[in-house]
Design a protein around this motif. Structure first.
Motif, PDB file in Angstrom:
ATOM      1  N   ILE A  34       0.841  -1.207   0.000  1.00 24.38           N
ATOM      2  CA  ILE A  34       0.000   0.000   0.000  1.00 24.38           C
ATOM      3  C   ILE A  34       0.873   1.253   0.000  1.00 24.38           C
ATOM      4  N   THR A 158       1.833  -4.168  -6.132  1.00 23.16           N
ATOM      5  CA  THR A 158       1.135  -2.883  -6.003  1.00 23.16           C
ATOM      6  C   THR A 158       0.395  -2.516  -7.284  1.00 23.16           C
ATOM      7  N   MET A 161      -2.787  -4.425  -7.343  1.00 19.29           N
ATOM      8  CA  MET A 161      -3.758  -3.865  -6.397  1.00 19.29           C
ATOM      9  C   MET A 161      -4.466  -2.655  -6.997  1.00 19.29           C
ATOM     10  N   VAL A 162      -3.704  -1.761  -7.588  1.00 18.61           N
ATOM     11  CA  VAL A 162      -4.305  -0.549  -8.176  1.00 18.61           C
ATOM     12  C   VAL A 162      -5.219  -0.920  -9.341  1.00 18.61           C
ATOM     13  N   PHE A 165      -8.420  -2.388  -8.080  1.00 24.77           N
ATOM     14  CA  PHE A 165      -9.230  -1.348  -7.430  1.00 24.77           C
ATOM     15  C   PHE A 165      -9.983  -0.516  -8.470  1.00 24.77           C
ATOM     16  N   VAL A 166      -9.303  -0.193  -9.589  1.00 21.66           N
ATOM     17  CA  VAL A 166      -9.947   0.604 -10.642  1.00 21.66           C
ATOM     18  C   VAL A 166     -10.945  -0.238 -11.431  1.00 21.66           C
ATOM     19  N   VAL A 168     -12.666  -2.832 -10.605  1.00 26.09           N
ATOM     20  CA  VAL A 168     -13.841  -3.366  -9.927  1.00 26.09           C
ATOM     21  C   VAL A 168     -15.019  -2.394  -9.976  1.00 26.09           C
ATOM     22  N   LEU A 219     -15.351  -2.213  -3.222  1.00 24.86           N
ATOM     23  CA  LEU A 219     -13.938  -1.819  -3.328  1.00 24.86           C
ATOM     24  C   LEU A 219     -13.121  -2.409  -2.185  1.00 24.86           C
ATOM     25  N   LEU A 220     -13.681  -2.404  -0.989  1.00 22.33           N
ATOM     26  CA  LEU A 220     -12.984  -2.990   0.157  1.00 22.33           C
ATOM     27  C   LEU A 220     -12.729  -4.479  -0.059  1.00 22.33           C
ATOM     28  N   ALA A 222     -12.595  -6.077  -2.912  1.00 21.55           N
ATOM     29  CA  ALA A 222     -11.634  -6.256  -4.015  1.00 21.55           C
ATOM     30  C   ALA A 222     -10.207  -6.067  -3.529  1.00 21.55           C
ATOM     31  N   MET A 223     -10.001  -5.081  -2.662  1.00 25.12           N
ATOM     32  CA  MET A 223      -8.660  -4.845  -2.127  1.00 25.12           C
ATOM     33  C   MET A 223      -8.191  -6.042  -1.291  1.00 25.12           C
ATOM     34  N   THR A 226      -7.332  -9.031  -3.647  1.00 19.91           N
ATOM     35  CA  THR A 226      -6.085  -8.841  -4.393  1.00 19.91           C
ATOM     36  C   THR A 226      -4.865  -9.015  -3.491  1.00 19.91           C
TER      37      THR A 226
END
Length: 283
Positions: A34, A158, A161-162, A165-166, A168, A219-220, A222-223, A226
């Motif tokens: 993160i 990372t 992850m990004v 996040f986008v 989803v 979003l939570l 999905a994070m 991942t």
């Protein structure tokens, strides 16, 4: 007598110590990943864009399997149909079938759609991340990146992850729309409920902030998915068999965490005793 007793007591203590060490290692891994988000976005944005396209629509090699869009849409449509079938039947037994639209607005938005999106992401995208990173680990490609002074955690984890996040956000909205359509189709077209009555109660209990909070929950999840799958893939060992074990452990862990996080997020967003928007009903 003392030594056997000591050995018996040392085994559970060793398991607890190993579990705590594993939790600490995972927490450190997630914190580092993160913390690298700002640098990854600026330096590896082309890699992130490619990952977003691969997550959403699949790569050319995965054309037969497709991307996550089809999986999320299909799973959401099926669960929405089940809500329409079983929910309408249950409400009809107590004479409340006209409020079936309220059931769709509440259940699909607050609970089912985020959980379905999270599980679909874990099954389709998360296991792919674990397999990709695990294969790179056992082929020593991750070590090669480090030798070339490329921070593998930032470049491989990372960025994923990004990208997840986008990606989803549209995926989740597609799934939520599919669940709404499926429930309305089953209630109105299959069971013959009035479309006007259904739409009235549906819009009555569905304020815009509920959709925003539902997206926040997706979003939570999905994070979490991942990060868990990347952790197990990044630390895979034992050859192809070890990669398979890592994918299984990641899937089990992510599904459990999805359920726990869903409950906690529901309490945080709507309280322990949620109210019914538009109906004035509370605890």
């Amino acid at each position: 007598m003392v030594f056997p007793l000591t050995r018996r007591l040392s085994r559970p203590a060793h398991r607890v110590h190993r579990a705590l060490a594993e939790c600490g290692a995972q927490f450190t891994f997630y914190a580092k990943a993160i913390a690298d988000v700002p640098v990854a976005v600026t330096r590896h944005w082309r890699h992130i864009v490619r990952l977003i396209a691969e997550i959403s629509f699949g790569s050319a090699t995965l054309l037969a399997g497709g991307g996550a869009v089809g999986v999320v849409f299909a799973m959401s449509f099926v669960t929405g149909s089940q809500i329409g079938l079983e929910g309408f039947r249950g409400l009809d037994l107590v004479g409340l079938s006209p409020v079936s639209g309220a059931m769709s607005g509440l259940v699909n938005t607050r609970e089912l759609a985020p959980v379905v999106a999270g599980i679909a992401l874990a099954a389709k995208v998360g296991t792919g991340f674990t397999a990709q990173l695990g294969a790179m680990r056992i082929a020593e490609e991750i070590d090669a990146l480090e030798v070339m002074s490329v921070r593998s955690l930032r470049f491989l984890v990372t960025t994923r992850m990004v990208a997840a996040f986008v990606a989803v956000i549209p995926l989740y909205l597609v799934g939520l729309f599919a669940s709404y359509v499926a429930t309305r189709f089953v209630v109105v077209e299959v069971n013959g409920q009035s479309g006007g009555t259904y739409d009235y109660y549906f819009h009555l209990v569905l304020p815009p902030q509920d959709i925003a909070l539902s997206l926040g929950k997706a979003l939570l999840l999905a994070m979490i998915v991942t990060m868990v799958h990347c952790y197990y893939g990044y630390h895979a060992s034992g050859g192809p068999e070890g990669v398979g074990r890592a994918a299984g452990r990641a899937l089990r862990t992510s599904i459990v965490l999805i359920m726990v996080a869903d409950i906690l997020a529901t309490f945080a967003f709507w309280g322990v005793f949620p109210t019914l928007p538009g109906l004035g009903a509370g605890q």
